[in-house]
Design an enzyme around this catalytic site. Structure first.
Site, PDB file in Angstrom:
ATOM      1  CE  LYS A 212      -2.002  -2.260   3.317  1.00 26.40           C
ATOM      2  NZ  LYS A 212      -2.818  -2.911   4.329  1.00 26.40           N
TER       3      LYS A 212
ATOM      4  CG  ASP B 126      -5.983  -6.308   7.312  1.00 25.30           C
ATOM      5  OD1 ASP B 126      -5.335  -7.274   6.886  1.00 25.30           O
ATOM      6  OD2 ASP B 126      -6.171  -5.275   6.646  1.00 25.30           O
TER       7      ASP B 126
HETATM    8  C1  BGC Z   1      -1.348  -6.463   2.748  1.00 29.93           C
HETATM    9  C2  BGC Z   1      -2.122  -7.489   3.530  1.00 29.93           C
HETATM   10  C3  BGC Z   1      -3.379  -6.859   4.098  1.00 29.93           C
HETATM   11  C4  BGC Z   1      -4.177  -6.196   2.994  1.00 29.93           C
HETATM   12  C5  BGC Z   1      -5.435  -5.519   3.503  1.00 29.93           C
HETATM   13  C6  BGC Z   1      -2.236  -5.795   1.724  1.00 29.93           C
HETATM   14  O1  BGC Z   1      -1.543  -4.770   1.081  1.00 29.93           O
HETATM   15  O2  BGC Z   1      -0.250  -7.072   2.094  1.00 29.93           O
HETATM   16  O3  BGC Z   1      -1.341  -8.026   4.569  1.00 29.93           O
HETATM   17  O4  BGC Z   1      -4.147  -7.863   4.699  1.00 29.93           O
HETATM   18  O5  BGC Z   1      -3.381  -5.234   2.353  1.00 29.93           O
HETATM   19  O6  BGC Z   1      -5.155  -4.537   4.432  1.00 29.93           O
END
Ligand code: BGC
Length: 537
Positions: free
Chosen positions: A224, A260
């Site tokens: 992200k 999460d």
């Molecule tokens: C992460 C995950 C996370 C998901 C939702 C992704 O970018 O790699 O670990 O569960 O985002 O937040």
């Protein structure tokens, strides 16, 4: 519709486009009345007009233009099978090291059974907000969970953390500072409450005993918008403990670090014992599910089940989705902070959806298909169209009016037809996301069905995330497509009402019980057969 889903039969947010030939051709027949003095007023009349348009009148030009974003059922079934193969690679001993979908064992062996209780602090980092919660879980039938929470801002320079290693630690200093503030406000600074940490990034952990040692959660990679340098490959519990110790004004006992998705599954599992999948469709996207131990080569033991964090956002990072990625997906990736990574996430999650729409609009405007070719600095600015705008534009009643407002703010002087066209673009992009997620979720569900060896799968999927919750059509489209892709199933989608914070508390409670069990197990290990654990489902 050419048998392709996404964009045409979109239901409430469906955009009809009264154009034939070129998009800006003004000689079309069914033209919405244009009130030159008030665009917004003209737009508010459009929905009534839409109801009288025949289906063959639906934006054929845009459908053709964005053909590669409209995925047929056949293609979705193919994606589902590709994902199933990736899951197998991630689970297999020989294939795991090079697998893109990492299938991380979480060492969570069961969903809550309702016996959990206690007073916990939950930290929730990695979604749209950084939140701290105080969660009290009791045996009270009416209100088993009580929560108080506070959202804390995380400055961008800390999130991006460009620069030296020192910067990386700033993120954890910030978390520790906010936790101190929260405890102060809650008047619990003198207590040492157990802390559960929802950390929404891929983390590896090598065994459950590391919960006891309160270490061992190694972050594999940032995703992200996070990129604090020097953190990847290190232990997040150690980093946070260090930051708390450095302050010295309170103590905290970090009991569990959970993804999460796991938090969501545990939260929903508290209300529905059938819950065995957790998915997030928000800023990022990911899923976890309960896998049979006998299929998890990375962990010893064959009995019972364990929750696997799939990290499906990385699906496609090995090129397996290349035939489906469009020029817009490639542009998004090139402009991202982690090029070549999280390619599925970039096609489907909320962080990129608004930007995908913007890139499409820029190209269409450049080709004179929108806004009479007008291109403004605002339209050319990254981030100017957000996913919340896409959601607003696809609202059934006021969507077109919102669209007019949003485009007007971008200075492109949109016409009513532009608004209809842009609404249709939004529908195609968000529909594709729902379809892609349906395909990967379909992969998990069909695997669960096979694992159980049943003719019909009855299960519950716990679900959370801003895109799923805020977009007016998303949930319905996703549910419908999942049922089409996995027909022999009764799937209940359960919205996680209180977000991943409650989940962290649930896992912390689970972990505390688990620790007690482990101590007992250790004490009585002499009498127990090898490889038997407490808490197996
Ligand atoms: C992460 C995950 C996370 C998901 C939702 C992704 O970018 O790699 O670990 O569960 O985002 O937040």
């Amino acid at each position: 519709m050419d048998g392709a889903s996404g964009g045409g039969g979109g239901g409430g947010g469906l955009a009809a486009c009264p154009r034939r030939g070129r998009l800006r051709d003004r000689s079309r027949r069914c033209q919405p009345a244009r009130l030159p003095d008030s665009r917004t007023r003209a737009c508010s009349n459009i929905p009534e007009m839409l109801t009288i348009l025949p289906p063959w009148f639906l934006c054929p030009q845009i459908d053709k233009y964005l053909y590669s974003m409209r995925l047929s059922d056949e293609t979705l079934k193919d994606i589902m099978n590709r994902f199933r193969r990736e899951m197998e690679d991630g689970l297999g001993h020989g294939t795991n090291p090079t697998a893109t979908v990492k299938m991380l064992p979480t060492f969570v062996r069961s969903i809550p059974d309702g016996s959990e209780k206690g007073d916990f602090i939950a930290l929730d980092l990695g979604g749209s907000n950084f939140r701290i919660l105080r969660v009290k879980v009791t045996q009270d039938k009416k209100q088993p969970v009580q929560m108080e929470s506070q959202v804390y801002e995380t400055p961008d320079d800390i999130i991006h953390g460009s620069g030296t290693q020192v910067r990386a630690l700033e993120l954890f200093d910030h978390v520790a500072e906010c936790l101190g503030d929260f405890m102060e406000k809650q008047k619990i600074k003198d207590k040492k409450l157990p802390v559960g940490f929802t950390f929404s990034f891929p983390c590896a952990q090598s065994n459950v005993l590391e919960y006891a040692a309160k270490t061992g959660k190694i972050i594999l990679t940032w995703t992200k918008k996070f990129k604090a340098s020097g953190v990847e490959g290190t232990d997040v519990v150690k980093l946070l403990n260090k930051a708390i110790k450095k302050r010295g004004d309170y103590e905290a006992d970090i009991m569990a670090v959970v993804n999460d998705t796991v938090g969501t599954m545990m939260t929903c599992g508290f209300d529905d014992q059938r819950c065995e999948v957790g998915i997030i469709i928000g800023t990022g996207t990911n899923a976890c599910y309960m896998e049979e131990m006998r299929h998890i080569d990375q962990v010893e033991g064959d009995e019972g089940r364990m929750c696997i964090n799939t990290e499906w956002g990385a699906f496609g990072d090995d090129g397996s989705l290349e035939d489906l990625r469009t020029e817009f997906d490639r542009e998004i990736d090139r402009g991202s902070i982690n090029p070549g990574k999280q390619l599925f996430e970039k096609m489907a999650s909320g962080m990129y959806m608004g930007e995908l729409v913007r890139l499409i609009l820029v190209k269409m405007a450049k080709e004179g298909l929108l806004f009479e070719g007008r291109i403004t600095p605002e339209l050319l600015t990254k981030g100017k169209i957000e996913t919340k705008h896409v959601s607003a534009i696809e609202k059934t009643k006021e969507g077109l009016k919102k669209c007019m407002e949003i485009l007007t703010r971008l200075g492109v002087e949109p016409s009513d037809e532009d608004c209809l066209a842009v609404q249709h673009v939004c529908t195609i992009v968000s529909f594709r996301s729902a379809n892609l997620i349906a395909a990967t979720l379909g992969g998990i569900l069909s695997r669960l069905k096979e694992n159980k060896g049943v003719a019909r799968l009855r299960t519950t999927v716990g679900i959370d995330g801003s895109l799923y919750k805020m977009h007016p059509q998303y949930a319905r489209r996703l549910h419908k497509m999942v049922r089409r892709l996995v027909p022999d199933s009764d799937v209940r989608f359960l919205l996680s009402e209180s977000g991943s914070g409650k989940g962290a508390a649930m896992v912390t409670a689970w972990c505390l019980t688990c620790l007690k069990c482990m101590l007992l197990q250790k004490a009585f290990s002499f009498f127990l057969p090898r490889n038997r654990h407490f808490h197996e489902t």
